[in-house]
Design a protein around this motif. Structure first.
Motif, short mmCIF file in Angstrom:
data_model
loop_
_atom_site.label_atom_id
_atom_site.label_comp_id
_atom_site.label_asym_id
_atom_site.label_seq_id
_atom_site.Cartn_x
_atom_site.Cartn_y
_atom_site.Cartn_z
N GLY A 1 0.89 -1.27 0.06
CA GLY A 1 -0.09 0.16 0.25
C GLY A 1 0.91 1.15 -0.09
O GLY A 1 2.01 1.15 0.31
N ALA A 2 0.38 2.50 -0.26
CA ALA A 2 1.02 3.74 -0.50
C ALA A 2 1.69 3.98 0.59
O ALA A 2 2.48 4.98 0.93
CB ALA A 2 0.29 4.70 -1.36
N GLU A 3 0.87 3.87 1.82
CA GLU A 3 1.58 4.21 2.98
C GLU A 3 2.45 3.25 3.88
O GLU A 3 2.83 3.60 4.76
CB GLU A 3 0.25 4.34 4.13
N ALA A 4 2.76 2.26 3.29
CA ALA A 4 3.77 1.39 3.65
C ALA A 4 3.42 0.07 4.03
O ALA A 4 4.22 -0.79 4.29
CB ALA A 4 4.74 1.95 4.47
N TYR A 5 2.24 -0.25 4.41
CA TYR A 5 1.49 -1.34 4.50
C TYR A 5 1.96 -2.54 3.71
O TYR A 5 1.82 -2.17 2.47
CB TYR A 5 -0.06 -0.97 4.62
N GLY A 6 2.16 -3.90 4.02
CA GLY A 6 2.17 -4.90 2.93
C GLY A 6 1.61 -6.14 3.87
O GLY A 6 1.49 -6.34 4.96
N SER B 1 -6.64 -7.38 2.91
CA SER B 1 -7.40 -6.45 1.89
C SER B 1 -6.65 -5.12 1.90
O SER B 1 -7.38 -4.08 2.29
CB SER B 1 -8.85 -6.40 2.23
N VAL B 2 -5.37 -5.03 1.31
CA VAL B 2 -4.57 -3.80 1.36
C VAL B 2 -5.23 -2.64 0.73
O VAL B 2 -5.67 -2.83 -0.46
CB VAL B 2 -3.04 -4.14 0.93
N LYS B 3 -5.03 -1.57 1.47
CA LYS B 3 -5.66 -0.45 0.95
C LYS B 3 -4.68 0.53 0.22
O LYS B 3 -3.49 0.26 0.48
CB LYS B 3 -6.31 0.39 2.26
N TRP B 4 -5.00 1.36 -0.42
CA TRP B 4 -4.07 2.16 -1.31
C TRP B 4 -3.19 1.48 -1.97
O TRP B 4 -1.80 1.73 -2.26
CB TRP B 4 -3.40 3.42 -0.33
N VAL B 5 -3.39 0.32 -2.68
CA VAL B 5 -2.43 -0.52 -3.11
C VAL B 5 -1.97 0.02 -4.59
O VAL B 5 -2.69 0.81 -5.22
CB VAL B 5 -3.30 -1.85 -3.55
N ASN B 6 -0.56 -0.08 -4.56
CA ASN B 6 0.13 0.42 -5.56
C ASN B 6 1.10 -0.52 -6.16
O ASN B 6 1.71 -0.32 -7.22
CB ASN B 6 0.95 1.63 -5.23
N LYS B 7 1.17 -1.78 -5.48
CA LYS B 7 2.12 -2.86 -6.12
C LYS B 7 1.56 -4.31 -5.86
O LYS B 7 1.31 -4.45 -4.72
CB LYS B 7 3.48 -2.56 -5.43
N ILE B 8 1.65 -5.13 -6.70
CA ILE B 8 1.19 -6.54 -6.58
C ILE B 8 2.61 -7.34 -7.13
O ILE B 8 3.00 -7.12 -8.25
CB ILE B 8 0.01 -6.88 -7.23
N THR B 9 3.08 -8.07 -6.32
CA THR B 9 4.24 -8.95 -6.66
C THR B 9 4.13 -10.39 -6.39
O THR B 9 3.54 -10.84 -5.39
CB THR B 9 5.56 -8.42 -5.91
#
Lengths: 464, 464
Positions: free
Chosen positions: A251-256, A302-310
């Motif tokens: 997520g954009a706030e650093a959560y993963g 259910s990650v918010k502000w998601v910006n990356k899927i790996t």
């Protein structure tokens, strides 16, 4: 880089200049100052560390609790350059006003939410709204681990998908809307800490926020299927290679966090990249402009502000995957074998009473109970048993019909039952059964885990 | 058809002549005789009724208990033609020797099996064999609802697959071996009545055989995937049409059951038509020459001696689908709302102690417990908690590694734990947790169902 000179005294104004816009990065902790410029490329948490530079690491370390151990302090000490000038200290510390507030751009919130912590915001859905099948956006429970990122109008937000070979595909939210079929599902999200207060009351103290029954809500989510995105990126989604084991979300706030690839690619798994909630764009607190929805799993995935899927052979290395969202045995103390416990994915069967109302009738006074029941993995609730007399007798609640969308039962069931006043004796109990005939444990102590996760012992409420 | 003449008296020898080789079919019940020739095409159970003609219906009605209601008796009475001649009666009934034994061709069995009923054979796996990860064929628990069909060398056995449009495909077992890829999985089968005796002891009397801990076993099964067969028959298995909801199985002895189409077609569901068990052809008691294996589901869906698979919009209409294998609430008596309860498919998390051994050591005497744990739906067992003191304290058992084959955890886990003698106080308890963090209920009475199905309250055993 300045050499370590223990006697050097640094003014706060000078430290503030070594911020993310400068070429060299300073932080402080207590009254000790560090130049971490050389450390930044090695930071396991990535660029989020730049939020702290030019100020104190402490508000961040209070959030990223994984830092609170000796080996991290030892690393930091290698970059010591001096102390804060005593003229800038109050009681030996930098004054609070000098510490940047990571939450200063958080959104305003509905005053009806039951706030557990304001920063980061953690708040329960108010009781009256737990009674509606679809929870309104403004009172959907909020579980933020960090600040709410300010992503403006979302136009610059990008979702990057990284495959096993390192190749990447990137989409704007508009791309996702335009290039993929939209899907709508109705899914309940439940915090792993929902009802934790009941475990504390019924057993012993637990770590973490003491949620009551309101750490759960239900909404209609619209977006694109993760399965479709992965297929477009070239993954053979019906039979992924053996080395692809997990889908990691950042997520954009650093959560993963991450989920198993089987869930990510399941035709009937309904994992979404959602851009709408209840027919409108996501609100900032719920992940604007894009979040993951992993129905049937603990909401922490259910990650918010998601910006990356790996795609990866390993689970996410975040503390939220490897530490916080696990359960332990009743025999395990506060230093458990973290790696031996499996990350919470699907959640167990759960139920709770959300209201107890006295009804004065023409013939006989009654007591009406309402509540919710839910199970993980899309397993439908088939029965809710309620006892009006602390377990001596049980009756079956009426399970209310709903028009939830999706391949499986991803949404909670609401239930209702009325007892004649004379049947009621002191304590009500409730327990649910799902379509696998799993049910809830009777009590708390034998299921105690020091984190208080996945509390599911029978909900006990006093009769009016 | 002979007219009803209440005064007519019929000799048993004459009744015997109206058997399946004759053109008209008689049966008797008590001393009353019926010509059911015209009824046979209407029989909901199909041709199995021909087994009874020329003799008594009673041994069959004792098995097919669905007949024991007034409306069935009323139908039968329409075909009344007279009474048995008193010269052929003993105490007002035909002598037992005159009643054909449906079980006369049942196979011989291992004397180690713990027999609950000999006819039909229902027998538990002996304790010593519950300790082996793979249960030997000869002591794999036996749950027969009816007689064991004698299908010779299996060469004439056929499996017919009937699609929604009525079209059929037919295979011999040799065809299945030759035309499809063989798959091997390790799957535990558990009778829904396993541990029923514990519910009776811990709560109240339950209907049905009083199984202990041995109504469960584990084997390696080899056969063809149902998914592959359905694909070959033309079903789009990745996205079946909405009207295809169930796969129905019929066995050669008249048993029937069904599973949801999602399980039947799941790539990771591993539903087999098995012709081998533990590397050898199936034995007669376990379905020779062909049986269904539905891993993760109650064993009642793994139909033995299967000869027909039918795709349908409805569940099987058999009593084993619509009645016997369901659970009810603790509030429901012996006339529950049968249709309101869902058929048991996936089973809940379960565990039991299978042995308690005293070990005399050099330093301190110990007690070693062993047992199994299992969960439905392929959900892996992640923890087994054992209390040596009736719940005051808990310790975690060692879960033994295994090399089970299959897409999910279809096999039980064995576990082992040792307690120093001084830790042990009167009663041991065991409970397991699966990867969805479902666990077992503490007690029995609040989960009582009059059929005693899916008993999963903690297993309690006395200390030596």
């Amino acid at each position: 880089m300045d050499a370590a000179t223990p006697d050097r005294r640094l003014r706060l104004s000078e430290i503030h200049e070594h911020n993310r816009d400068s070429g060299s990065y300073w932080v402080y902790r207590g009254d000790r100052v560090y130049d971490i410029t050389d450390w930044i490329p090695s930071h396991p948490g990535g660029d989020v560390i730049l939020r702290a530079v030019g100020g104190s690491v402490e508000p961040y370390w209070n959030i990223f609790s994984i830092h609170q151990k000796q080996e991290v302090l030892d690393i930091l000490e290698q970059y010591f350059i001096g102390k804060i000038d005593p003229r800038d200290l109050v009681d030996g510390r930098a004054p609070a006003g000098q510490i940047d507030d990571p939450f200063k751009s958080d959104p305003e919130r509905d005053v009806g939410l039951k706030v557990l912590t304001p920063r980061p915001c953690n708040a329960e859905t108010p009781t009256r709204d737990l009674a509606s099948f679809i929870t309104p956006d403004r009172t959907f429970y909020v579980r933020n681990h960090l600040w709410v990122p300010d992503l403006g109008k979302g136009e610059k937000h990008r979702l990057t998908i990284e495959m096993m070979d390192g190749s990447e595909v990137e989409y704007s939210v508009a791309d996702l809307r335009d290039k993929f079929t939209a899907h709508t599902i109705t899914a309940t999200l439940q915090c792993s800490g929902n009802r934790r207060a009941h475990m504390t009351a019924g057993a012993r103290q637990t770590n973490g926020l003491q949620w009551g029954v309101g750490g759960i809500s239900n909404a209609e989510w619209t977006g694109v299927l993760l399965r479709d995105l992965l297929a477009a990126a070239g993954l053979p989604v019906d039979d992924p290679p053996d080395d692809v084991k997990h889908a990691l979300f950042a997520g954009a706030e650093a959560y993963g966090a991450s989920i198993p690839i089987e869930k990510a690619t399941d035709r009937r798994g309904d994992v979404l990249l959602a851009y709408e909630m209840n027919g409108k764009p996501l609100s900032r607190d719920h992940g604007f402009p894009l979040r993951v929805i992993v129905p049937g799993h603990v909401a922490a995935r259910s990650v918010k502000w998601v910006n990356k899927i790996t795609l990866s052979g390993e689970e996410s290395t975040s503390q939220w995957q490897r530490r916080d969202y696990k359960c332990f045995g009743p025999n395990e103390g506060k230093s458990p074998d973290w790696d031996a416990a499996v990350s919470i994915q699907e959640v167990p069967v759960q139920s709770a009473v959300t209201s107890v109302d006295e009804v004065y009738g023409l013939e006989e006074d009654a007591v009406v109970l309402q509540g919710y029941a839910f199970s993980g993995g899309g397993r439908r609730i088939v029965r809710v048993d309620v006892s009006p007399d602390n377990g001596k007798t049980w009756q079956q609640a009426q399970i209310l019909e709903n028009d939830a969308k999706g391949h499986k039962a991803w949404a909670w069931s609401h239930w209702r039952i009325a007892f004649a006043k004379h049947e009621v004796d002191k304590v009500f109990l409730v327990k649910a059964v799902d379509e696998s005939y799993n049910t809830q444990p009777d009590s708390f102590e034998p299921h105690y885990n020091f984190k208080g996760n996945l509390t599911s012992g029978w909900h006990r409420v006093s009769a009016p």
